[in-house]
Scaffold this motif. Structure first.
Motif: not given
Length: 394
Positions: A55-72
């Motif tokens: 689920q992509l956040p509503s504000n793409l410009d302020t949300s960070k990659l770390s918030e997408l749930g993708l781990a190293n």
């Protein structure tokens, strides 16, 4: 903090190293679009097991990659939400269009697939090929195909148009012609890494794998069945999000001789043979190794020019007969290191000789509305908006 990610996309496996966890989601999507060739405004990320949309956040410009749930170290799948069910089909159409125009440039014919139950599109495609066509609609026809004698009938297997059109030299086997320049790299022990030419018959990936594994250029139908069986047996992994189509639909699709293979098929075949499959891309000089993390000790090599797969082998000497070829080796051994170095030099030489097709930048024309299009990305976008899948290079 940085993260390394891997991605399966319609254009192959991608690796992203050293990404900042603080980069914005918009920056991440733009990077994905640039690397994958898919429209960044319609990207869909699937993650987890079985793969589910992120689920992509509503504000793409302020949300960070770390918030997408993708781990190293995570692997995710990338699709275009606008064209999930069409990307593979359109890419194949574009690729086959170019391959056909290279075989018969004077004719200027474009490869295409006729849409199910769409007589108007069928007429438009036929008009673009400057051939008369009559349309015969049956009740609820499941599929249709344009035949060379100029009739469109329901209930037949879907084919690319060019498969039924007789073209001068269109059936010439690549295996019967001289290999291109930059096809041999001498090694220190007197052997050489060489390019073994595979027929351009829409099954080059399967026959290239057949050659490196079994020294046969006639394995396509068998290997298509292997893939269909593997996909059918695991509908959880091989779901719509992963395949771009329903599991049973994909199984029927991959068994059709005119449909091309790619990253999904290589990922299955490496496990079927329990071997690493190294696929070298001439344009980017990148090497994607399928099965590298599965513990397989041996490796084979393929060569991709943007449209076509050939095999790579170690010949006993230049112009040695093919029955002396060595195609399976241990990449961790001293000889394996020498072979991989030779393969990299062969790819670099082929790149320098521009023995590749830049599908991101070649110029195309839509055979239906005749507008100019640059590259595969624009072709996919055009197809998503219009339903047109008939392209030729100009």
């Amino acid at each position: 903090m940085t993260v390394n990610l891997r991605c399966r996309s319609p254009n192959g496996q991608l690796t992203f190293q050293g990404l900042s966890a603080e980069m914005t989601v918009r920056e991440f999507l733009e990077l994905l679009g640039a690397r994958s060739g898919l429209p960044c405004e319609s990207l869909e990320i699937l993650h987890g097991f079985p793969p589910k949309p992120v689920q992509l956040p509503s504000n793409l410009d302020t949300s960070k990659l770390s918030e997408l749930g993708l781990a190293n170290g995570d692997m995710f799948t990338l699709k275009s939400a606008l064209t999930v069910a069409r990307v593979a089909r359109v890419e194949q159409s574009v690729h086959q269009s170019l391959a056909l125009s290279e075989q018969a440039p004077k004719q200027g014919l474009a490869a295409s697939l006729v849409e199910d139950d769409d007589p108007e599109l069928a007429r438009a495609l036929a008009a673009s090929l400057e051939r008369p066509v009559t349309v015969s609609c049956q009740s609820a026809p499941s599929t249709s195909t344009y035949k060379s004698q100029g009739s469109l009938t329901g209930g037949e297997a879907v084919k690319g148009l060019h498969n039924d059109i007789a073209l001068p030299n269109a059936a010439t086997s690549k295996a019967s012609v001289a290999a291109p320049a930059a096809s041999n790299i001498d090694l220190a022990d007197g052997t050489c890494v060489t390019r073994r030419i595979i027929d351009s018959d829409n099954s080059c990936l399967f026959n290239a794998v057949g050659y490196v594994m079994e020294h046969s250029r006639m394995k396509a139908r068998e290997l298509r069945r292997v893939i269909a069986n593997a996909v059918s047996a695991d509908p959880v992994t091989y779901n719509n999000g992963f395949l771009g189509k329903e599991n049973d639909e994909y199984c029927r699709w991959i068994l059709m001789d005119q449909n091309w293979g790619g990253a999904i098929e290589l990922s299955i075949l490496c496990h079927h043979y329990k071997v690493q499959i190294a696929a070298y891309d001439i344009r980017t000089k990148r090497c994607d190794v399928y099965g590298a993390d599965a513990g397989y000790a041996e490796r084979v090599m393929l060569l991709y020019d943007g449209l076509h797969y050939d095999a790579m082998a170690v010949a006993a000497f230049r112009d040695a007969p093919e029955d002396l070829d060595v195609t399976i080796f241990n990449p961790a051994s001293r000889d394996g290191s020498m072979i991989m170095d030779g393969a990299a030099r062969l790819v670099a030489a082929a790149h320098s000789a521009r023995q590749f097709t830049d599908t991101a930048n070649f110029k195309l024309r839509c055979g239906v509305c005749q507008i100019g299009i640059k590259g595969e990305k624009e072709a996919v976008e055009h197809a998503a908006k219009t339903g047109h899948t008939n392209f030729s290079e100009y």
